[in-house]
Write a protein that holds these residues in place. Structure first.
Motif: not given
Length: 197
Positions: A71-76, A118-128, A133-136, A138-143
């Motif tokens: 389970v991921y948070a969608r924002r923040g 892992g650091p690569f995937n955490r960074a990938w999520i942050r970059l995408h 104002n607040m990072p968000n 969604n299902t498309d990004i995670l997919s």
């Protein structure tokens, strides 16, 4: 190693929207509802988790988690996720969260959880992530998140090893807390109460 996207090996759904779950639906006890603030680094905090009654839990049954869900948070704080264990299974994926359910025929959920942390995937999520104002996410990004997967057997071996290391770290932390408590108690007896052995 197979190069895949998370959406190739998992089903990702968004938690119920605000119109499906209102403030007055929450109860003191009942089925836990996972909110972004309950998500840690691969952990879920049940300390102050919200609950809903049985009627609402039945109505929102499609958002129920099973052991191995992520389970991921969608924002923040979008880099962190909670890996659902047997203890937390049945909790609802709440508003503001995404539930990742790994297809166990294609990948090992525990391995995927370690990989996502892992650091690569955490960074990938942050970059995408989207939003100024607040990072968000969604299902498309995670997919779309790219993963390199070894064979299912290797995934299970790696996950078992990493899980054993995590368990040892948790045990060591617990031991440290107990030793600190003991040291405080001895200090109190000897230097505050002057009760020497």
């Amino acid at each position: 190693m197979n190069k895949v996207k998370l959406g190739d090996v998992a089903d990702i759904v968004t938690g119920p929207f605000g119109s499906m779950l209102h403030k007055d639906d929450y109860a003191e006890t009942g089925t836990p509802v996972i909110m972004p603030q309950d998500i840690g680094d691969r952990t879920l905090s049940l300390a102050s988790i919200a609950h809903v009654g049985s009627k609402d839990a039945e109505r929102l049954a499609r958002y129920a988690t099973i052991s191995g869900d992520i389970v991921y948070a969608r924002r923040g704080d979008i880099e962190k996720h909670a890996f659902i264990t047997e203890i937390e299974a049945g909790a609802l994926c709440g508003t503001g969260c995404l539930r990742v359910r790994v297809d166990r025929q294609k990948a090992d959920p525990l391995y995927i959880s370690f990989a996502l942390n892992g650091p690569f995937n955490r960074a990938w999520i942050r970059l995408h992530a989207v939003g100024s104002n607040m990072p968000n996410i969604n299902t498309d990004i995670l997919s779309s998140l790219p993963l390199e997967l070894p064979s299912l057997e290797e995934q299970k071996s790696v996950a078992a090893l990493l899980s054993a290391i995590d368990d040892k770290i948790a045990l060591n932390k617990k031991t440290m807390v107990e030793l600190e408590d003991t040291a405080r108690l001895i200090y109190d007896y000897w230097f505050t109460q002057f009760d020497f052995p």
